[in-house]
Design an enzyme around this catalytic site. Structure first.
Site, PDB file in Angstrom:
ATOM      1  N   ARG A   1     -27.055   1.792   4.260  1.00 27.29           N
ATOM      2  CA  ARG A   1     -26.618   3.708   4.701  1.00 27.29           C
ATOM      3  C   ARG A   1     -28.223   4.209   4.126  1.00 27.29           C
ATOM      4  NH1 ARG A   1     -22.802   5.980   2.284  1.00 27.29           N
ATOM      5  NH2 ARG A   1     -20.818   5.117   3.315  1.00 27.29           N
TER       6      ARG A   1
ATOM      7  N   TYR B   1     -33.338   4.497 -12.648  1.00 30.88           N
ATOM      8  CA  TYR B   1     -31.985   3.175 -11.607  1.00 30.88           C
ATOM      9  C   TYR B   1     -31.968   2.873 -13.306  1.00 30.88           C
ATOM     10  CZ  TYR B   1     -31.002   5.920  -7.914  1.00 30.88           C
ATOM     11  OH  TYR B   1     -30.538   6.435  -6.667  1.00 30.88           O
TER      12      TYR B   1
ATOM     13  N   HIS C   1     -24.305  -6.865  -0.063  1.00 32.07           N
ATOM     14  CA  HIS C   1     -24.446  -5.980  -1.309  1.00 32.07           C
ATOM     15  C   HIS C   1     -25.211  -6.510  -2.079  1.00 32.07           C
ATOM     16  CE1 HIS C   1     -23.497  -2.006  -4.072  1.00 32.07           C
ATOM     17  NE2 HIS C   1     -24.741  -2.254  -3.286  1.00 32.07           N
TER      18      HIS C   1
ATOM     19  N   ARG D   1     -19.938   6.103 -13.935  1.00 31.57           N
ATOM     20  CA  ARG D   1     -21.039   7.580 -13.111  1.00 31.57           C
ATOM     21  C   ARG D   1     -20.833   8.830 -12.163  1.00 31.57           C
ATOM     22  NH1 ARG D   1     -25.525   7.751  -9.768  1.00 31.57           N
ATOM     23  NH2 ARG D   1     -26.958   9.592 -10.254  1.00 31.57           N
TER      24      ARG D   1
END
Length: 734
Positions: free
Chosen positions: A449, A512, A479, A608
């Site tokens: 996306r 990250y 993914h 999260r």
């Protein structure tokens, strides 16, 4: 004096409205609505912007992230809700709330949060920026020389790119692309100047007619223009300059917009922005292949259905009505903002060279054995290695790929690509490996996306180099994050595997929090080799021995581990599960956790973002604790730990605990079999996050979150700082 707003307080009116039957684990009252939970995550991001103990740029960064995330929330989540509400449906989720009620709650909360964000900017962050010498100017505030500098640049660089688009009976409002900045302009024209008198609007006298127009703000010019406070005579604006006072591009265009309408009087003007739905179905039926189907989808997505129309605060009502009616947008989708539209762009301000205004960034270190002079493969053969980003440099991972590209003993590399940075050293390394005669296969997920266009470009470039590119599947996203390196050694072929929780992206790896496992384990290598073959061929229902893969294996694998933990707990009473992920949504998995809690297993969840599980419900989930960590590092890693009677089974990988991840995505979880590697993850990541009293929030049974605080007299524990300290101590660094 600094002003504290209410951003740190989070409320959720959705409560457990009936006492659940312990046997009825499908009771809707046991589940938090997914969309409302997603919005509560944004509230916690906003609360970080309200934390006066943080440096100024960290607070501005959080505020910009909040508004950027809100854009994505509308683009991805809202239209589906509206369609369900229009059809009178109930929620497709386990909570069974009516979409019309969820929508009303979302809009009310978003309006409240936007007001909080506006107050933070105008009353707190913007004044503090000005105190630090970062000043935002209105055009009318410019000195004569600053105006001359800005006007000259406008005439030279901006004016040629602007296109006024008249709107009247013969010329309807043009299609407005999603999240572009636009101007609506009302002009008065002398009728005698018109070849034909076709009025849209009101006539002031017999010779004057009112018309409307739209002007789009160019997207390939910098939005923030830095003007020297005292420019020299004749000095020209340098768009590469990052010092001085800031004028927004839209301020300059609006001040000079009359130049687009010579001979007319500009009566009113204002800025607006449309947010469009970006979710849609990729149709491969009419396309040659998946590549063409995704390319067509990207080309049409920016013109999806409108889900939000934003006006700048104070825009004349008549002008707002003209835009809304011309676009056919209902009033419920209109938002009026006191902030500059597209406030997410203000993230760029935090990248100015003002280190004193931000927390010191982590400088990830290169690990022993991972420099070009050493044999990395012998290091991995000796022992599995776990890499923690950004605490440990992404260069460690890059060095493995570089070594594989340059090593004459390496014969092949297989790699998954989901998101890459614009100038990706990973992809450059793969192309270099191919040029050196190695067999390289890259699985490119075209449907990542907002990254589709970039991935199409990478796929085409890789194919041009002669690399075997696998595009994936029309109905599933790949993914998984995996690399397989095949090396011909003295004793035969050996394979080295890297499995990660995050993308092979050096830019995101700097902010990250992710984990990567490097291993020479033959069973894992067999599994990952079969996994790549299934992606590129026609394999299905592969009998993996160690790894868990969705869509077929992961759900029974994880629920099986939960059931085993219940059985082992019955024997020794020490059952413990820790789940660290971004989202916890999947109903069957939540029910399995409820059953384990009812059996007495202690369950800690570090989630999260979205969490649909309700902790602390008597008779159901009183043994479950859910917390979230919101800090300068985005907690992105997925870690699944089971005490398993003392054996301590631990998995990492790409999969969050969502139904879509288990059914519509190809995900991969790998066991961390090495005891030392497992110990590092548990003690460097899980243990400090479960004890955090500085960055953590706790979820309660009624769906509300509260900030975790240290006990009286104790110092707050920041888990991200503790992780950095733990890794330094382990390495013998003071």
């Amino acid at each position: 004096m600094k002003r504290r707003t209410s951003a740190g307080r989070t409320r959720n009116t959705v409560t457990v409205n009936q006492r659940p039957n312990p046997a009825d684990l499908k009771n809707p009252a046991l589940y938090i609505n997914r969309e409302l939970s997603a919005l509560e995550f944004q509230r916690r991001v906003l609360a970080r912007a309200d934390n006066v103990d943080l440096p100024l740029f960290d607070r501005l960064e959080a505020l910009a992230h909040f508004f950027h995330n809100l854009d994505e929330f509308f683009m991805v989540r809202v239209m589906n809700l509206e369609e369900e509400a229009a059809a009178g449906k109930r929620s497709s989720g386990p909570d069974k709330l009516k979409p019309v009620n969820v929508l009303a709650t979302l809009r009310r909360r978003i309006a409240q949060m936007q007001k909080t964000g506006e107050a933070l900017w105008f009353n707190d962050i913007k004044p503090e920026l000005e105190n630090a010498g970062i000043r935002f100017l209105r055009y009318r505030d410019l000195t004569a020389r600053q105006q001359k500098m800005a006007n000259d640049w406008f005439d030279r660089e901006v004016f040629p790119l602007l296109t006024p688009q008249a709107v009247d009976r013969g010329r309807p409002m043009p299609m407005i692309s999603g999240i572009s900045l636009n101007f609506a302009v009302e002009i008065a024209i002398d009728r005698r100047r018109l070849a034909r008198a076709q009025s849209y609007g009101s006539e002031e006298d017999e010779n004057i007619v009112t018309r409307f127009a739209r002007v789009k703000c160019p997207t390939d010019l910098p939005r923030f223009l830095f003007l020297p406070e005292k420019p020299e005579k004749g000095e020209k604006l340098d768009i590469n300059n990052r010092e001085g006072q800031i004028l927004l591009l839209e301020e300059l265009i609006e001040a000079r917009i009359d130049r687009l309408f010579p001979g007319c009087e500009v009566l009113s003007k204002g800025r607006f922005r449309v947010t469009r739905n970006t979710e849609g179905e990729i149709l491969e039926v009419d396309a040659k292949d998946l590549l063409d189907a995704v390319r067509d989808f990207v080309d049409t997505r920016r013109f999806g259905s409108c889900v939000r129309l934003e006006f700048e605060y104070g825009m004349p009502t008549a002008l707002q009505d003209f835009v809304r009616e011309s676009l056919g947008i209902r009033p419920s989708r209109v938002v009026r903002s006191k902030l500059p539209l597209a406030f997410g762009d203000f993230l760029a301000i935090t990248r100015l060279a003002r280190p004193e205004l931000r927390q010191k960034r982590l400088e990830g270190r290169l690990l022993p054995g991972f420099n070009p002079e050493e044999d990395i493969f012998s290091v991995i053969r000796q022992k599995d290695r776990v890499l923690f980003h950004p605490y440990e440099s992404f260069m460690n991972t890059l060095q493995v790929l570089t070594a594989a590209a340059d090593d004459p003993m390496v014969t092949g590399i297989k790699h998954t690509l989901y998101r890459a940075c614009p100038h990706s050293p990973v992809i450059e390394g793969l192309m270099r490996a191919h040029k050196k005669g190695k067999e390289v296969t890259v699985v490119v997920e075209l449907k990542a996306r907002f990254n589709e266009k970039a991935n199409i470009g990478w796929a085409e470039r890789l194919e041009e180099e002669g690399i075997h590119v696998v595009y994936g599947f029309a109905n599933k996203k790949i993914h998984a994050k995996a690399t397989l390196i095949i090396r011909e050694e003295a004793d035969g072929i050996r394979r080295y595997t890297h499995i990660a929780t995050g993308n092979y992206n050096g830019e995101t790896a700097a902010t990250y929090g992710d984990i990567g496992l490097l291993t020479a384990d033959e069973t894992i290598a067999d599994d990952v080799g079969n996994f790549f073959n299934a992606l590129s061929g026609f394999g299905s229902h592969v009998a993996y021995r160690d790894i868990m893969v969705s869509p077929d294996i992961m759900t029974p694998g994880l629920t099986g581990l939960i059931d085993e933990e219940m059985a082992l707990h019955a024997a020794d009473g020490k059952g413990h599960i820790v789940l660290k992920c971004n989202q916890l949504v999947d109903p069957p998995l939540i029910r399995a956790l409820y059953r384990a809690s009812q059996a007495g297993v202690r369950i800690d969840c570090i989630v999260r973002g979205i969490c649909c599980l309700r902790p602390g419900v008597p008779g159901i989930s009183e043994n479950i604790r859910v917390r979230t960590i919101v800090g300068r590092i985005h907690e992105h890693s997925r870690v699944y730990y089971f005490r398993h009677g003392g054996e301590k089974r631990l998995y990492i990988g790409s999969a969050d605990l969502m139904a879509g991840n288990f059914t519509k995505r190809i995900e991969l979880l790998v066991p961390v079999k090495d005891r030392d590697a497992s110990h590092r993850i548990r003690h460097a990541i899980l243990r400090p996050q479960l004890a955090d009293t500085a960055l953590a929030w706790e979820l309660h049974a009624d769906g509300t979150y509260s900030k975790c605080r240290p006990a009286e007299g104790e110092k707050a524990l920041d888990s991200q700082k503790e992780t950095a300290k733990w890794l330094k101590r382990e390495a013998g660094i003071d």
